[in-house]
Design an enzyme around this catalytic site. Structure first.
Site, PDB file in Angstrom:
ATOM      1  N   GLU A 190      16.931  35.116  97.063  1.00  0.00           N
ATOM      2  CA  GLU A 190      18.211  35.681  97.535  1.00  0.00           C
ATOM      3  C   GLU A 190      19.016  34.618  98.296  1.00  0.00           C
ATOM      4  O   GLU A 190      20.240  34.588  98.233  1.00  0.00           O
ATOM      5  CB  GLU A 190      17.980  36.914  98.418  1.00  0.00           C
ATOM      6  CG  GLU A 190      17.173  38.041  97.780  1.00  0.00           C
ATOM      7  CD  GLU A 190      17.864  38.746  96.605  1.00  0.00           C
ATOM      8  OE1 GLU A 190      19.074  38.535  96.397  1.00  0.00           O
ATOM      9  OE2 GLU A 190      17.166  39.487  95.886  1.00  0.00           O
ATOM     10  N   GLU A 242      31.375  47.989  96.232  1.00  0.00           N
ATOM     11  CA  GLU A 242      31.034  47.330  94.977  1.00  0.00           C
ATOM     12  C   GLU A 242      31.988  47.651  93.836  1.00  0.00           C
ATOM     13  O   GLU A 242      31.578  48.056  92.744  1.00  0.00           O
ATOM     14  CB  GLU A 242      29.607  47.685  94.556  1.00  0.00           C
ATOM     15  CG  GLU A 242      29.015  46.656  93.623  1.00  0.00           C
ATOM     16  CD  GLU A 242      27.517  46.840  93.412  1.00  0.00           C
ATOM     17  OE1 GLU A 242      27.154  47.293  92.336  1.00  0.00           O
ATOM     18  OE2 GLU A 242      26.755  46.522  94.319  1.00  0.00           O
ATOM     19  N   ARG A 246      31.981  42.341  95.381  1.00  0.00           N
ATOM     20  CA  ARG A 246      30.563  42.555  95.705  1.00  0.00           C
ATOM     21  C   ARG A 246      29.658  42.394  94.482  1.00  0.00           C
ATOM     22  O   ARG A 246      28.459  42.172  94.601  1.00  0.00           O
ATOM     23  CB  ARG A 246      30.382  43.936  96.348  1.00  0.00           C
ATOM     24  CG  ARG A 246      29.033  44.100  97.030  1.00  0.00           C
ATOM     25  CD  ARG A 246      29.018  45.306  97.935  1.00  0.00           C
ATOM     26  NE  ARG A 246      27.679  45.494  98.486  1.00  0.00           N
ATOM     27  CZ  ARG A 246      27.436  46.151  99.603  1.00  0.00           C
ATOM     28  NH1 ARG A 246      28.391  46.691 100.293  1.00  0.00           N
ATOM     29  NH2 ARG A 246      26.213  46.298 100.031  1.00  0.00           N
ATOM     30  N   ASN A 250      25.232  40.491  92.477  1.00  0.00           N
ATOM     31  CA  ASN A 250      24.293  40.877  91.423  1.00  0.00           C
ATOM     32  C   ASN A 250      23.917  39.713  90.513  1.00  0.00           C
ATOM     33  O   ASN A 250      23.215  39.896  89.524  1.00  0.00           O
ATOM     34  CB  ASN A 250      24.875  42.015  90.576  1.00  0.00           C
ATOM     35  CG  ASN A 250      24.969  43.293  91.369  1.00  0.00           C
ATOM     36  OD1 ASN A 250      24.044  43.632  92.107  1.00  0.00           O
ATOM     37  ND2 ASN A 250      26.091  43.983  91.267  1.00  0.00           N
ATOM     38  N   HIS A 253      20.637  39.498  88.781  1.00  0.00           N
ATOM     39  CA  HIS A 253      19.961  40.783  88.950  1.00  0.00           C
ATOM     40  C   HIS A 253      19.921  41.637  87.694  1.00  0.00           C
ATOM     41  O   HIS A 253      19.064  42.506  87.570  1.00  0.00           O
ATOM     42  CB  HIS A 253      20.593  41.573  90.104  1.00  0.00           C
ATOM     43  CG  HIS A 253      20.127  41.091  91.450  1.00  0.00           C
ATOM     44  ND1 HIS A 253      20.339  39.801  91.884  1.00  0.00           N
ATOM     45  CD2 HIS A 253      19.432  41.707  92.449  1.00  0.00           C
ATOM     46  CE1 HIS A 253      19.811  39.657  93.095  1.00  0.00           C
ATOM     47  NE2 HIS A 253      19.260  40.787  93.457  1.00  0.00           N
ATOM     48  N   HIS A 257      16.377  42.610  87.126  1.00  0.00           N
ATOM     49  CA  HIS A 257      15.897  44.002  87.202  1.00  0.00           C
ATOM     50  C   HIS A 257      15.190  44.398  85.910  1.00  0.00           C
ATOM     51  O   HIS A 257      14.184  45.093  85.932  1.00  0.00           O
ATOM     52  CB  HIS A 257      17.071  44.958  87.462  1.00  0.00           C
ATOM     53  CG  HIS A 257      17.411  45.080  88.911  1.00  0.00           C
ATOM     54  ND1 HIS A 257      18.606  45.616  89.358  1.00  0.00           N
ATOM     55  CD2 HIS A 257      16.729  44.741  90.025  1.00  0.00           C
ATOM     56  CE1 HIS A 257      18.624  45.582  90.674  1.00  0.00           C
ATOM     57  NE2 HIS A 257      17.508  45.049  91.103  1.00  0.00           N
TER      58      HIS A 257
HETATM   59  N1  LIG Z   1      19.958  47.311 100.566  1.00  0.00           N
HETATM   60  C1  LIG Z   1      20.230  46.156 100.038  1.00  0.00           C
HETATM   61  O1  LIG Z   1      21.367  45.691 100.025  1.00  0.00           O
HETATM   62  C2  LIG Z   1      19.093  45.349  99.461  1.00  0.00           C
HETATM   63  C3  LIG Z   1      19.288  44.004  99.150  1.00  0.00           C
HETATM   64  C4  LIG Z   1      18.198  43.279  98.667  1.00  0.00           C
HETATM   65  C5  LIG Z   1      16.975  43.895  98.483  1.00  0.00           C
HETATM   66  N2  LIG Z   1      16.845  45.214  98.778  1.00  0.00           N
HETATM   67  C6  LIG Z   1      15.554  45.876  98.598  1.00  0.00           C
HETATM   68  O2  LIG Z   1      14.603  45.255  99.454  1.00  0.00           O
HETATM   69  C7  LIG Z   1      13.318  45.365  98.868  1.00  0.00           C
HETATM   70  C8  LIG Z   1      12.681  44.006  98.874  1.00  0.00           C
HETATM   71  O3  LIG Z   1      12.594  43.558 100.210  1.00  0.00           O
HETATM   72  P1  LIG Z   1      11.262  42.834 100.755  1.00  0.00           P
HETATM   73  O4  LIG Z   1      10.969  41.674  99.905  1.00  0.00           O
HETATM   74  O5  LIG Z   1      11.410  42.660 102.204  1.00  0.00           O
HETATM   75  O6  LIG Z   1      10.150  43.932 100.402  1.00  0.00           O
HETATM   76  P2  LIG Z   1       9.067  44.675 101.306  1.00  0.00           P
HETATM   77  O7  LIG Z   1       9.686  45.476 102.345  1.00  0.00           O
HETATM   78  O8  LIG Z   1       8.140  45.332 100.362  1.00  0.00           O
HETATM   79  O9  LIG Z   1       8.321  43.465 102.028  1.00  0.00           O
HETATM   80  C9  LIG Z   1       7.536  42.588 101.253  1.00  0.00           C
HETATM   81  C10 LIG Z   1       6.075  42.580 101.774  1.00  0.00           C
HETATM   82  O10 LIG Z   1       6.034  41.850 102.985  1.00  0.00           O
HETATM   83  C11 LIG Z   1       5.463  42.648 104.022  1.00  0.00           C
HETATM   84  N3  LIG Z   1       6.131  42.224 105.251  1.00  0.00           N
HETATM   85  C12 LIG Z   1       7.439  42.328 105.559  1.00  0.00           C
HETATM   86  N4  LIG Z   1       7.690  41.708 106.712  1.00  0.00           N
HETATM   87  C13 LIG Z   1       6.506  41.199 107.163  1.00  0.00           C
HETATM   88  C14 LIG Z   1       6.125  40.421 108.289  1.00  0.00           C
HETATM   89  N5  LIG Z   1       7.010  39.994 109.191  1.00  0.00           N
HETATM   90  N6  LIG Z   1       4.826  40.090 108.438  1.00  0.00           N
HETATM   91  C15 LIG Z   1       3.909  40.483 107.503  1.00  0.00           C
HETATM   92  N7  LIG Z   1       4.212  41.184 106.393  1.00  0.00           N
HETATM   93  C16 LIG Z   1       5.513  41.539 106.231  1.00  0.00           C
HETATM   94  C17 LIG Z   1       5.695  44.079 103.607  1.00  0.00           C
HETATM   95  O11 LIG Z   1       4.754  44.940 104.176  1.00  0.00           O
HETATM   96  C18 LIG Z   1       5.534  43.969 102.086  1.00  0.00           C
HETATM   97  O12 LIG Z   1       4.169  43.980 101.746  1.00  0.00           O
HETATM   98  C19 LIG Z   1      13.528  45.926  97.481  1.00  0.00           C
HETATM   99  O13 LIG Z   1      13.200  47.287  97.495  1.00  0.00           O
HETATM  100  C20 LIG Z   1      15.002  45.746  97.217  1.00  0.00           C
HETATM  101  O14 LIG Z   1      15.519  46.712  96.338  1.00  0.00           O
HETATM  102  C21 LIG Z   1      17.874  45.938  99.269  1.00  0.00           C
END
Ligand SMILES: NC(=O)c1ccc[n+]([C@@H]2O[C@H](COP(=O)([O-])OP(=O)(O)OC[C@H]3O[C@@H](n4cnc5c(N)ncnc54)[C@H](O)[C@@H]3O)[C@@H](O)[C@H]2O)c1
Length: 380
Positions: A190, A242, A246, A250, A253, A257
């Site tokens: 990202e 979006e 915005r 993507n 993505h 996806h």
């Molecule tokens: N809302 C939005 O605009 C937006 C944008 C990008 C991604 N997302 C969403 O975010 C999600 C991906 O985010 P992610 O990669 O953080 O996923 P996640 O929340 O699953 O975290 C990834 C892993 O890291 C662990 N983790 C997180 N922080 C930690 C820390 N400080 N110490 C130890 N372990 C930790 C979590 O438990 C998990 O196992 C997806 O569902 C995606 O769709 C949303």
């Protein structure tokens, strides 16, 4: 040791917008203690939602917060739990803890916790306020900014959700110390995306700081997170819902996806988006929009960051499949593949103010086949 503040203002956020605080060296426990004290004085109830990994890593600190009076729920970690069942679990927890319309719910975790808690907050009693304490790179640079919340469904990712801005975002970079290497690396997909779509200087900074990134140097991370928050802020401020700009967020993505879905989520979001960016950059090059030199630079940056830029071996012979999978994307229509094309590093292609290109099925399949030939399949 410093705390930086960035304010995000959008049409739907309150007139003053919401603050994003970036704290480089302290953990968020003192911030949470003070928050609890503040709400206690105002006679408002609060609740904290985190996940099982965060609970394991920060058990002592969370136990202390619970002793101070925080109701804490740790949901099962991982994308597989970003669903309606977990949403209901959180709602039940909030009801049992007497959360009302004047309450605030706090999300401490990665993008999964943030998306879930934000979505619960958007609908619980027709909307309550929430605060975000992102703990992963993805959540810090992307998910916590912009107000998109939601859950996955059996029909696809993020298909049910809402726009609901947090009241405040508190980024404690210290939390990154416990993030697993794979999650840390994938988060940089990202970061790379933000550089590629909007900021050539960030692309150069990333290239120069690969070693600092690998050893999680705090100063480097602070600069990167700050820059990324600003990029995302600028995009979502201009286009909250979006409808135009915005869409550039993507980049990578649509293919990403599709691949994520096709791998039954064995491919992580970061890995899939990274391959998706390489693929969509290649499409942009073949359509005459991006130079071959910039395409190569993009692939090189992704590789330097330890990310994938070629299709995984298991997808060999399944070329039409990503197409079908891409059609699950919210932006796709029945037979047309839509993606945001890149024009040069730091700049996306806009045709008549539209940041979306439409490819017919045949054209998409040819480009995809060509991309797979251009960059050989990776072994795993
Ligand atoms: N809302 C939005 O605009 C937006 C944008 C990008 C991604 N997302 C969403 O975010 C999600 C991906 O985010 P992610 O990669 O953080 O996923 P996640 O929340 O699953 O975290 C990834 C892993 O890291 C662990 N983790 C997180 N922080 C930690 C820390 N400080 N110490 C130890 N372990 C930790 C979590 O438990 C998990 O196992 C997806 O569902 C995606 O769709 C949303």
């Amino acid at each position: 040791m410093s705390c930086q503040k960035i304010t995000v203002s959008t049409a739907s956020a309150s007139s003053t917008g919401y603050a994003v605080l970036i704290e480089d060296s302290s953990y968020p426990w003192e911030y949470l203690s003070k928050l609890h004290e503040k709400f206690r004085k105002e006679k408002k109830q609060v609740a904290l939602i985190t996940d099982s990994n965060m609970k394991r890593c920060y058990k002592a600190a969370l136990d202390e917060l619970r002793d101070e009076g925080w109701p804490i729920l740790a949901i099962a970690a991982g994308e597989g739990h970003k669903n309606a069942a977990t949403k209901e679990k959180i709602e039940t927890f909030l009801f049992k803890n007497k959360i009302t319309r004047s309450s605030t719910v706090v999300a401490l975790g990665g993008g999964v916790v943030g998306d879930l808690v934000g979505f619960v907050a958007a609908t619980f009693m027709r909307g309550i306020s929430w605060q975000s304490l992102p703990s992963s790179i993805v959540a810090m640079v992307d998910a916590s900014i912009g107000g998109k919340t939601g859950i996955d469904t059996p029909f696809g990712k993020n298909l049910v959700g809402s726009f609901h801005n947090p009241k405040e975002v508190y980024i404690s970079l210290a939390l990154l110390s416990t993030l697993r290497e794979k999650e840390y690396r994938n988060g940089f997909a990202e970061v790379a995306k933000h550089a590629l779509i909007a900021d050539r200087a960030l692309y150069q900074f990333l290239k120069k700081n690969i070693e600092n990134i690998q050893r999680r140097d705090m100063k480097t991370l602070q600069a990167i997170v700050r820059k990324n928050v600003l990029i995302k802020k600028n995009v979502v401020t201009e286009d909250e819902r979006e409808s135009g700009l915005r869409r550039i967020l993507n980049f990578g993505h649509t293919v990403g996806h599709g691949l994520e879905w096709l791998s039954a989520f064995k491919l992580s979001h970061g890995e899939a988006v990274s391959i998706g960016m390489a693929a969509e950059a290649y499409f942009s090059y073949k359509l005459g929009l991006l130079s071959h030199a910039d395409f190569q630079r993009i692939v090189e940056l992704l590789s330097c960051l330890g990310l994938r830029a070629s299709m995984p071996a298991w997808s060999h012979g399944k070329i039409p499949e990503p197409y079908k999978a891409c059609l699950l994307d919210k932006k796709a229509s029945a037979s047309v593949f839509c993606f945001s094309a890149i024009q040069s590093i730091g700049r996306m292609h806009a045709a008549g103010g539209e940041y979306l290109l439409h490819l017919e099925r045949r054209q998409f399949l040819l480009l995809m086949r060509d991309f797979c030939g251009q960059l050989p399949f990776a072994k795993t």
